[in-house]
Design a protein around this motif. Structure first.
Motif, PDB file in Angstrom:
ATOM      1  N   LEU A 139       0.639  -1.282   0.020  1.00  0.00           N
ATOM      2  CA  LEU A 139       0.079  -0.107   0.012  1.00  0.00           C
ATOM      3  C   LEU A 139       0.856   1.242   0.147  1.00  0.00           C
ATOM      4  O   LEU A 139       1.103   1.880   1.022  1.00  0.00           O
ATOM      5  CB  LEU A 139      -0.990   0.050   1.250  1.00  0.00           C
ATOM      6  N   GLY A 140       1.488   1.547  -1.142  1.00  0.00           N
ATOM      7  CA  GLY A 140       2.586   2.549  -1.219  1.00  0.00           C
ATOM      8  C   GLY A 140       2.891   3.176  -2.671  1.00  0.00           C
ATOM      9  O   GLY A 140       2.288   2.565  -3.577  1.00  0.00           O
ATOM     10  N   ARG A 141       3.707   3.939  -2.701  1.00  0.00           N
ATOM     11  CA  ARG A 141       4.414   4.291  -4.024  1.00  0.00           C
ATOM     12  C   ARG A 141       5.998   4.192  -4.093  1.00  0.00           C
ATOM     13  O   ARG A 141       6.434   4.410  -2.936  1.00  0.00           O
ATOM     14  CB  ARG A 141       3.876   5.979  -4.465  1.00  0.00           C
ATOM     15  N   SER A 142       6.274   4.161  -5.383  1.00  0.00           N
ATOM     16  CA  SER A 142       7.732   4.070  -5.329  1.00  0.00           C
ATOM     17  C   SER A 142       8.162   5.157  -6.224  1.00  0.00           C
ATOM     18  O   SER A 142       7.575   5.687  -7.084  1.00  0.00           O
ATOM     19  CB  SER A 142       8.258   2.775  -6.182  1.00  0.00           C
ATOM     20  N   GLN A 143       9.401   5.766  -5.912  1.00  0.00           N
ATOM     21  CA  GLN A 143      10.228   6.534  -6.561  1.00  0.00           C
ATOM     22  C   GLN A 143      11.541   6.052  -7.001  1.00  0.00           C
ATOM     23  O   GLN A 143      12.033   5.312  -6.107  1.00  0.00           O
ATOM     24  CB  GLN A 143      10.168   7.944  -5.954  1.00  0.00           C
TER      25      GLN A 143
END
Length: 149
Positions: A139-143
């Motif tokens: 439940l997140g985002r990647s960079q």
């Protein structure tokens, strides 16, 4: 038998040197927007005396159609109304093993939210894959950040 010992010793030294060089993520990193692919800013990662890493925002990159905020208006204490440049956006990130880092926190100064953070350095040390999440990392985002030489 001597050849095998030499081969083993060489492999062991190479694998150990890879771990030693891969562990340090200190330096300047260009953050990249995961939605647009545009540069967002520059963060300086430093290793603290307790062995964890802190990331300080040192530059915000203006983008077309976006005027960068100067203050962290919606941020929780102690970040409330602080200048974004100079703020510690990453705290507590620690080396786990190999190229993996975990147990950190990352602040999104645009939304004011703080997320759990884990990261992985690519083998050549030039890209850092960060994953900010709430609860579980799915439940997140990647960079992807790019090291500035």
């Amino acid at each position: 038998m001597k050849i095998n010992i030499k081969l083993f010793s060489t492999c062991l030294l190479l694998s150990m040197s890879n771990l030693i060089f891969a562990q340090d993520i200190s330096g300047l990193w260009q953050s990249i927007d995961d939605k647009t692919g545009a540069p967002k800013g520059i963060v300086e990662l430093k290793k603290d005396s307790n062995g964890t890493y802190t990331g300080t925002i040192i530059k915000v990159t203006p983008r077309v159609g976006y005027t960068p905020k100067e203050l962290c208006v919606n941020c929780p204490a102690p970040y409330t109304n602080k200048k974004i440049i100079g703020i510690n956006a990453i705290t507590g990130l620690r080396h786990i093993e190999g190229n993996d880092y975990s147990d950190g926190k990352i602040l999104d100064p645009n939304s004011g939210k703080i997320y759990s953070l884990k990261a992985k350095l690519n083998p050549n040390g030039k890209r850092l894959q960060l994953r900010g999440y709430i609860g579980v990392s799915i439940l997140g985002r990647s960079q992807t950040w790019i090291r500035i030489e």
